[in-house]
Structure formats: structure tokens, C-alpha cells
Design an enzyme around this catalytic site. Structure first.
Site, PDB file in Angstrom:
ATOM      1  N   LYS A   1       0.846  -1.204   0.000  1.00 12.50           N
ATOM      2  CA  LYS A   1       0.000   0.000   0.000  1.00 12.50           C
ATOM      3  C   LYS A   1       0.881   1.254   0.000  1.00 12.50           C
ATOM      4  O   LYS A   1       0.629   2.204  -0.750  1.00 12.50           O
ATOM      5  CB  LYS A   1      -0.937  -0.010   1.219  1.00 12.50           C
ATOM      6  CG  LYS A   1      -2.033  -1.071   1.094  1.00 12.50           C
ATOM      7  CD  LYS A   1      -2.781  -1.337   2.384  1.00 12.50           C
ATOM      8  CE  LYS A   1      -3.713  -2.531   2.214  1.00 12.50           C
ATOM      9  NZ  LYS A   1      -4.385  -2.947   3.442  1.00 12.50           N
TER      10      LYS A   1
ATOM     11  N   ASP B   1     -10.711   2.492   4.041  1.00 12.07           N
ATOM     12  CA  ASP B   1     -10.922   1.041   3.924  1.00 12.07           C
ATOM     13  C   ASP B   1     -12.415   0.719   3.785  1.00 12.07           C
ATOM     14  O   ASP B   1     -12.786  -0.399   3.433  1.00 12.07           O
ATOM     15  CB  ASP B   1     -10.391   0.333   5.179  1.00 12.07           C
ATOM     16  CG  ASP B   1      -9.117  -0.457   4.905  1.00 12.07           C
ATOM     17  OD1 ASP B   1      -8.830  -0.732   3.728  1.00 12.07           O
ATOM     18  OD2 ASP B   1      -8.426  -0.803   5.877  1.00 12.07           O
TER      19      ASP B   1
ATOM     20  N   GLN C   1      -4.318  -1.760   9.733  1.00  6.92           N
ATOM     21  CA  GLN C   1      -4.268  -3.077   9.096  1.00  6.92           C
ATOM     22  C   GLN C   1      -4.816  -4.157  10.034  1.00  6.92           C
ATOM     23  O   GLN C   1      -4.399  -4.270  11.193  1.00  6.92           O
ATOM     24  CB  GLN C   1      -2.814  -3.394   8.697  1.00  6.92           C
ATOM     25  CG  GLN C   1      -2.654  -4.694   7.930  1.00  6.92           C
ATOM     26  CD  GLN C   1      -3.318  -4.662   6.549  1.00  6.92           C
ATOM     27  OE1 GLN C   1      -3.226  -3.690   5.824  1.00  6.92           O
ATOM     28  NE2 GLN C   1      -4.009  -5.739   6.204  1.00  6.92           N
TER      29      GLN C   1
END
Ligand code: NAD
Length: 293
Positions: free
Chosen positions: A52, A119, A96
Site C-alpha cells: 500500500k 478502507d 491493518q
């Protein structure tokens, strides 16, 4: 059979994003800034977060990586989340998952400002997505939608069978494909571990989305001729012929299924790359305040 090439598509999208950044820079506008928080040493999570951050660099976004040890407390992580919520330079951020067991993931997800939740895991974004309102779409479903759009795959009136009902893939993609518009307007069947006659359900599908987490689970004789197959699975299996001793496979038995399909995603090189790219698309939207003014 057409291979749905996630690498080609994400390279194209990344070029478009890089061009947008150039325009922003020329005009003296704000450069999109993504922050990523990684707690602990989970090897898969490290790979995902690194990719990412690397993708941000490729398109000229600003990125910040915050790494903390596995012993980090929930209170400490909540403090980091609050700091990112309040940092005007950070447009969007991710924490994460999975987190170490002593940290409540739901509590962390809820603490993220939904306007920075690139997200798309916050219930506000999930609810808005379900109602068809502007929202940050969860990255994997967003990547799938973008893939269908860019390959001009017909979806209206098609029967789509989604296998797997997770909050990050199966459930949201089933909602998105059933909504009005393109890609969408599908008749969707959402299947899971308690579904009776799963092969029979999959056989009726014009479009199959497999998000189960079991290597090569979807068999050749489960798939109807001409179906579109989207394989979300990323599973590492042993392979002595490889130097590393392992290789990645999807949730679909590619060798058996591919010859029957009109379109199929490879693993690797399919949905996984689109997921990271979708996160970048969300970050640009956050920077431009396209979802929330
Ligand atoms: P999950 O474990 O949260 O959910 C799996 C789902 O599969 C569950 O809803 C369960 O009901 C269903 N399932 C399990 N066994 C089944 C069975 N025997 N028959 C029918 N359904 C069954 O998984 P997830 O987070 O949605 O991930 C699924 C897969 O996708 C994994 O391989 C994961 O690594 C991969 N993944 C890939 C990306 C990407 O970017 N490509 C993103 C997220 C997840």
C-alpha cells in the site's frame, strides 16, 4: 476465455492517479496523504501494508507508515487513531487487520473518523453503501466493481452467486451488485458455509464471486459454460517445484474452471492488485472531499 488482468488495470488506474497528482501539484492543491497503522509482526500484514505504501509512492501520494509492536495496548492504538483523525494533513488512513487478540477490532474500526475511513469498514460507510449514498466502498469490492466496469462486463439481469459472507468482501459485493446501476442490477444469491447444495447454486451463476479462503475450492463442474468468475481468494499452498517451497492460489480451481469461463481473474495478478488500487482511489476521493464535504 478472457483473463481479467488486475495488473494491467491497476497500472492504468495508477497512471491516471499519477496524472491527477501532477495536476494538483501544478495548481498548488493538496497532495493526497494516506497513513497506515501496522501493529505486530504478522508477515502477510507486513506485505499488504508495504505494498500500500509503495503504491502511494508510485502515484505520487504522500504516505505515512506507523509501526507499533504487538504489545501495543488498545488505549495506545486508540490514541494513534485519534491523532490521525485530528491531523488535517492526513486525508485517509487504515489500521491493518487482523490486530493482536487483546485489541478489540470493532472498537478500533468505530473510532476511525468515517470521513477518513478509506478502507470503508466503518458502519457509517457500510450503511451508506447499502443505501446507495456516497460512501467509501470497501477496497476489495470496489476493486471488483472497477474491474467489471473497465472490462465492460454486462451485469444487468445476470444471476450472480457470491460464495462467502464476510463483512469485507462477500456481503458488500453482494449488496453492490444487487443495487441499481452499472455494474449492478444483478439478481444475487449470497452463499456461505451453511448453504445447502453449494455446487448447485454456483452452477446457476452467470457471475461467480468466490471469497472463501479455501484453496481451489470451486470445482470445474460447478461452473456453467460462459460464466464470469471473480476469484478473491489468496491462499498460500506448498509447492516443492518453487524455490520458496510455496505458491499462491485462489479459491477457484483455475485449471479446471478457466476453460469454461468467458472471463476469469488469475491469482495472483487479479483482484489483489485491484484492492490496493481501490484504496488509492478512495484516498484521492477523501483528499478531494468527494464523499464527505
Ligand atoms: P472470511 O474467512 O472472513 O470469510 C469466509 C467466508 O467463506 C465465510 O463467510 C464462510 O461462511 C464462507 N465459507 C467458509 N467455508 C465455506 C464452505 N465450506 N462453503 C461455503 N462457504 C464457506 O474470509 P474473507 O476475509 O472474505 O476472505 C476470503 C478469501 O479472500 C481469503 O482467501 C482471503 O485471503 C482473500 N481476500 C483477498 C483479498 C484481495 O485483495 N484479493 C481481500 C480480502 C480477502
Amino acid at each position: 476465455m478472457v483473463l481479467l488482468d488486475g495488473k494491467l488495470l491497476s497500472d492504468n488506474i495508477k497512471s491516471e492517479l499519477a496524472a491527477e497528482v501532477d495536476i494538483l501539484r501544478e495548481r498548488g492543491g493538496k497532495i493526497p496523504h494516506l497513513a497506515a497503522v501496522l501493529v505486530g509482526e504478522n508477515p502477510a500484514s507486513q506485505v499488504y501494508v508495504n505494498s500500500k505504501i509503495k503504491s502511494c509512492e508510485q502515484v505520487g501520494f504522500k504516505s505515512t507508515m506507523i509501526r507499533r509492536p504487538a504489545e501495543t495496548t488498545e488505549a495506545e492504538l486508540l490514541e494513534i487513531v485519534q491523532g490521525l483523525n485530528n491531523d488535517p494533513d492526513v486525508d485517509g488512513f487504515i489500521v491493518q487487520l487482523p490486530l493482536p487478540k487483546h485489541i478489540n477490532e470493532e472498537k478500533i474500526t468505530l473510532a476511525i473518523d468515517h470521513r477518513k475511513d478509506v478502507d470503508g469498514f466503518h458502519p457509517v460507510n457500510f450503511g451508506r453503501m447499502a443505501q446507495g449514498l456516497p460512501a467509501f466502498l470497501p477496497a476489495t469490492p470496489y476493486g471488483i466493481i472497477e474491474m467489471l466496469r473497465r472490462y465492460n462486463i454486462e451485469t444487468a439481469g445476470k444471476h450472480c452467486v457470491v460464495v462467502g459472507r464476510s463483512n469485507i468482501v462477500g456481503t458488500p459485493i453482494s449488496i453492490l451488485l444487487s443495487r441499481k446501476g452499472y455494474p449492478g442490477d444483478c439478481t444475487v444469491t449470497l452463499t456461505h458455509s451453511r448453504t445447502r447444495d453449494l455446487p448447485g447454486e454456483v452452477r446457476r451463476a452467470d457471475i461467480v464471486v468466490a471469497a472463501i479462503g479455501i484453496p481451489n475450492f470451486i470445482q470445474g463442474d460447478w461452473v456453467k459454460e460462459g460464466a464470469v468468475v471473480i476469484d478473491v481468494g489468496i491462499n498460500r499452498i506448498e509447492d516443492e517445484s518453487r524455490k520458496s517451497g510455496t505458491r499462491l492460489v485462489g479459491d477457484v480451481d483455475f485449471e479446471a474452471v478457466a476453460p469454461k469461463c468467458s472471463h476469469i481473474t488469475p491469482v495472483p495478478g487479479g483482484v489483489g492488485l485491484m484492492t490496493v488500487t481501490a484504496l488509492l482511489m478512495n484516498t484521492l476521493k477523501a483528499c478531494r472531499k468527494e464523499v464527505y464535504a
